[in-house]
Design an enzyme around this catalytic site. Structure first.
Site, PDB file in Angstrom:
ATOM      1  N   GLU A 179       0.830  -1.221   0.000  1.00 31.45           N
ATOM      2  CA  GLU A 179       0.000   0.000   0.000  1.00 31.45           C
ATOM      3  C   GLU A 179       0.861   1.267   0.000  1.00 31.45           C
ATOM      4  O   GLU A 179       0.487   2.258   0.634  1.00 31.45           O
ATOM      5  CB  GLU A 179      -0.929   0.009   1.214  1.00 31.45           C
ATOM      6  CG  GLU A 179      -1.962  -1.085   1.199  1.00 31.45           C
ATOM      7  CD  GLU A 179      -3.034  -0.899   2.266  1.00 31.45           C
ATOM      8  OE1 GLU A 179      -2.752  -0.243   3.278  1.00 31.45           O
ATOM      9  OE2 GLU A 179      -4.146  -1.419   2.059  1.00 31.45           O
ATOM     10  N   GLU A 224      -6.809  -7.857  -0.308  1.00 28.57           N
ATOM     11  CA  GLU A 224      -7.316  -7.815   1.071  1.00 28.57           C
ATOM     12  C   GLU A 224      -8.793  -7.456   1.072  1.00 28.57           C
ATOM     13  O   GLU A 224      -9.153  -6.292   0.901  1.00 28.57           O
ATOM     14  CB  GLU A 224      -6.568  -6.755   1.901  1.00 28.57           C
ATOM     15  CG  GLU A 224      -5.145  -7.109   2.219  1.00 28.57           C
ATOM     16  CD  GLU A 224      -4.462  -6.030   3.066  1.00 28.57           C
ATOM     17  OE1 GLU A 224      -5.144  -5.256   3.756  1.00 28.57           O
ATOM     18  OE2 GLU A 224      -3.220  -5.970   3.013  1.00 28.57           O
TER      19      GLU A 224
END
Ligand code: GAL
Length: 835
Positions: free
Chosen positions: A190, A259
């Site tokens: 991320e 995710e």
């Protein structure tokens, strides 16, 4: 783009002897490709719908892995995803640990043995609510280093660790290109969310990450999550509660979701998050309705933050996450079962989803249909994204009703086989049972010893000294949660500050402070979750002459997320001041620039009070067992609970500290920290509409975490030891061991489904309620409705289930007899059985 070890394959083909054939059969290299139309991941030529789940190996034990992975496979998963946790593997620079529950290779082989694929998220920054996001703290202390940016010192370390992991996996032939289970690997995590903070160096770093990763030559694709500018050939993937609206940055890249948050993590002082099975299934079905090919549950099994691995600040020891497998490894029902059904349906239409032509239609009022068509089959999705209105409409000549915030899947475009809002799986109500070991006394008997034995610490003798207040990370280097800051102040009674009314003021960034003056305890303070700086201020009695000020600063998990998270301060940044008052006049003495002596850690940890060796056995006393005494060690022994159910220790009555079983840390504890009072509701959770972690919460006003997981593999056959280090002061008399098991099972299944009931290996003992028709209420409070089948449902259940470990019931009038419900009522079977 093909990521395939072509040369290896050619070599194998050229020596096609019998043994080579056998080798190919046993561990054949698998080509992992990305389809050029961006529609799918292709494994060995087959376009795949891949369902995956995160299980982090250090959050369980090696003994638990086979069972967890088996349950994941039974739950319909194809893939297990895990991060790699740098800080625990390289706790000291160039000293590595891959033993016990850190045995990454064994974990990957366990995945392989179960016949599943793996996704290896190397990071090595991982976030993950893990201490310091997975970075070893020594990294922060390397001269000239800047983390997560184009900095040679950092990049050198990152490359070193990444290469180490890749080479370990290569050596064991664990990449799919070598015949192993790993189909994808991840670099960074991320970074796109924080990249702008790093300016141009951020972009240079991402490019370097991509090149460094590709140069590892692993033969399978690399991914980066939440990185919308991921350089080719790296695939950008999505993280979040919903990813149907996601499109990768390259039209060639398949739509992948690394995710899908199955719930959320918990913080000290925070509530228990819950994400319903209906909403989770909705997000998955919408993702595959909109062209997804790979979806991973984060977490599928959350597990436990053993030792000091919990990140922060303030991540709890339990990392249950409301995942499909609970912290202990039990099925979290109905989530596990509702998703299993969905996975089976999605797998059954894999070919159509990944090859078919797609037709999307907007049916109005936020209802969308998608038809996937191949010459052989058409598959339809009807998605209702309206959060309040159910939709009834005619589609392909037939009438359908799709509840609000749900997706119906029609594998043949004719018949609804699955709807995300209709849960047929059983609900398991978990319970805790007292330790039934023979001759285990009702309450445990305790011994204790103080942390402060001689006055060495409080007398100001540390390891290092400096004329300033230092950051706790700099001084402790990650070795401990605890750092003593000690200084002396010499006061003459003619000092301008001298008065009867003096105050000590300490400016802290966290997270806990215990203050001693001249060896005497003055008080403690701790940050409330979310406000990690605070001022300790208390009246203090000082003596003329020398006074020793000893401040024990405690961190509760180092920051794991955010732009430049690694630079968040810890400990006592100061100022540390004494204020004297004479009438209206205030005089302040700033001690911040004094000579401070620093001691890392605790006496009891240095001397292994928690250990099992004879040296740590002496000096414990049973007399005068103190309660509410700060910085105190407690010890007891207990018998292993009978059976095989998972074990938890109830630490009600304790304050805050760390707990060890037979020398192994089961994590930090803090049962005295109650979760906030607000946010819970007595009404059933209305999951419709976008989920966030403040929705459907429970546990208001109760201890944030009262029970702590004790893995069975930590326990010895006979006598076991529990050691507690208590900081604030507590009372261990209520501490007890329990097993976690299914107490009762409910279901509210729809007609024409097969209901499976099971008590997790124990026999079903009695039927408490059963009605087929239009029963009312919820698990624990079911009641009969206005119509019922002519056969007595309880007797049917009794005959089919009682005394058995599991049973299957055909939910239909065939089983339960005809009803007078009428055709407009969708009949259901409500059941409650005890285990
Ligand atoms: C994501 C992160 C994960 C985890 C998750 C929340 O942003 O990639 O590592 O921290 O949030 O549980």
């Amino acid at each position: 783009m093909v990521f395939f070890c072509g040369s290896k394959m050619a070599l194998l083909k050229s020596v096609l002897s019998l043994s080579a054939l056998l080798f190919l059969f046993l561990s054949s290299a698998q080509a992992v490709e990305v389809s050029h139309d961006g529609r799918a991941i292709i494994i060995d030529g087959k376009r795949r719908v891949l369902l995956s789940g995160s299980i982090h190996y250090p959050r369980s034990t090696a003994e638990m892995w086979p069972d967890l992975i088996r349950k994941a496979k039974e739950g319909g998963l194809d893939v297990i995803e895990t991060y790699v946790f740098w800080d625990v593997h390289e706790p000291v620079r160039r000293q590595y640990d891959f033993t016990g529950n850190l045995d990454l290779i064994r974990f990957l082989k366990t995945v392989q043995d179960a016949g599943l694929y793996a996704v290896l998220r190397i990071g090595p920054y991982v976030c993950a609510e893990w201490n310091y996001g997975g970075f070893p703290v020594w990294l922060h202390n390397l001269p000239g280093v800047k983390l997560r940016t184009a900095n040679d010192v950092f990049m050198n370390e990152m490359k070193n660790f990444t290469s180490l992991i890749v080479n370990m996996a290569k050596q064991e032939s664990l990449f799919a290109s070598q015949g192993g289970p790993i189909i994808l690997a991840q670099i960074e995590n991320e970074y796109g969310n924080v990249m702008s903070t790093y300016g141009d160096a951020g972009k240079a770093y991402v490019d370097w990450c991509a090149n460094m990763a590709v140069s590892q030559d692993i033969g399978v694709p690399w991914i980066m999550c939440q990185q919308s500018d991921a350089p080719q050939p790296i695939i950008n993937t999505c993280n979040g509660w919903y990813c149907d609206q996601f499109t990768p940055n390259n039209p060639d890249s398949p739509k992948m979701w690394t995710e899908n948050w199955t719930g959320w993590f918990k913080s000290w002082g925070g509530l228990n998050p819950h994400r319903t099975a209906e909403d989770l299934a909705f997000s998955v079905a919408r993702f595959f309705q909109t062209g997804g090919t790979f979806q991973n549950y984060y977490m599928y099994h959350g597990g436990t933050n053993f030792g000091r691995t919990a990140g922060g600040p303030y991540i709890t020891t339990s990392y249950d996450y409301d995942a499909p497998l609970d912290e202990y490894g039990n099925l979290n029902q109905p989530k596990w079962g509702h998703l299993k059904e969905l996975h089976d349906v999605l797998h059954s239409v894999e070919g159509t989803l990944t090859n078919g032509n797609i037709t999307n239609d907007d049916l109005g009022n936020s209802v969308y249909s998608t038809v996937y068509t191949t010459p052989e089959q058409s598959t339809c999705f009807l998605g209702n994204t309206n959060s309040t209105s159910d939709a009834t409409f005619v589609f392909k000549g037939k009438q359908f009703t799709v509840p609000a915030w749900s997706v119906s899947i029609l594998p043949d475009c004719q018949k609804e086989v699955y709807n995300t809002a209709k849960v047929n799986a059983q609900t398991s109500v978990m319970m805790k049972e007292p330790n039934k070991a023979e001759s285990q006394p009702g309450s445990l008997s305790w011994t204790w010893r103080p942390e402060i034995v001689d006055d060495q610490v409080v007398l100001g003798k540390g390891h290092v000294a400096a004329h300033r207040l230092v950051d706790q990370k700099d001084a402790a280097d990650g070795a401990s949660d605890y750092l003593w800051y000690m200084t002396s102040v010499n006061l003459k009674d003619d000092d301008p500050i001298w008065s009867d009314n003096m105050t000590l003021r300490v400016n802290c960034t966290g997270q806990i402070l215990h203050v001693y003056i001249n060896g005497q305890y003055l008080g403690s303070q701790w940050a409330l979750y979310g406000t990690f700086n605070y001022v300790f201020e208390k009246n203090v009695k000082l003596n003329p002459g020398n006074n020793l000020i000893s401040l024990l600063s405690v961190t509760v998990g180092l920051q794991n997320y955010g732009p430049m998270f690694d630079l968040v301060q810890n400990g006592i940044p100061g100022p540390v001041e004494i204020e004297g008052r004479k009438g209206d006049e205030k005089v302040i003495k700033d001690l911040s620039g004094h000579l401070w002596s620093y001691k890392v850690g605790l006496h009891g940890i240095d001397h292994k009070f928690f250990g099992t060796d004879p040296a740590s056995a002496s000096n414990w006393q049973s007399k005068d067992l103190p309660t509410n005494r700060s910085l105190t060690w407690y010890k007891t022994t207990f018998k292993v609970p009978l059976g095989t159910d998972p074990v938890a220790v109830d630490l009600q009555g304790l304050g805050k500290g760390e707990a060890w079983i037979n020398g192994k840390s089961i994590g930090r504890y803090w049962p005295s920290y109650d979760a906030s009072q607000d946010g819970c509701s007595a009404d059933p959770c209305d999951y419709r509409g976008s989920y966030d972690n403040n929705k459907c919460v429970t546990n208001c006003g109760r201890p944030t975490q009262r029970w702590y997981h004790v893995p069975r593999s930590f326990l010895d056959e006979d006598v076991n030891t529990l050691v507690l280090f208590e900081e604030f002061g507590g009372n261990p008399s209520l501490v007890n061991f329990q097993t976690v098991t299914v107490g009762s099972v409910c279901a509210d299944a729809y007609e024409k489904k097969t209901l499976e009931l099971a008590c997790q290996g124990r026999p079903i003992s009695a039927v408490k309620f059963a009605s087929f028709g239009d029963p009312q209420g919820a698990c624990g409070s079911f009641s009969k409705g206005s119509c019922e089948g002519s056969n007595d449902a309880a007797t049917v259940l009794q005959n089919a289930c009682v005394g058995k470990e599991s049973c299957s019931i055909d939910v239909s009038e065939n089983t339960f007899g005809s009803t007078t419900c009428g055709s407009s009522v969708t009949k259901r079977l409500a059941v409650e059985v005890t285990c």
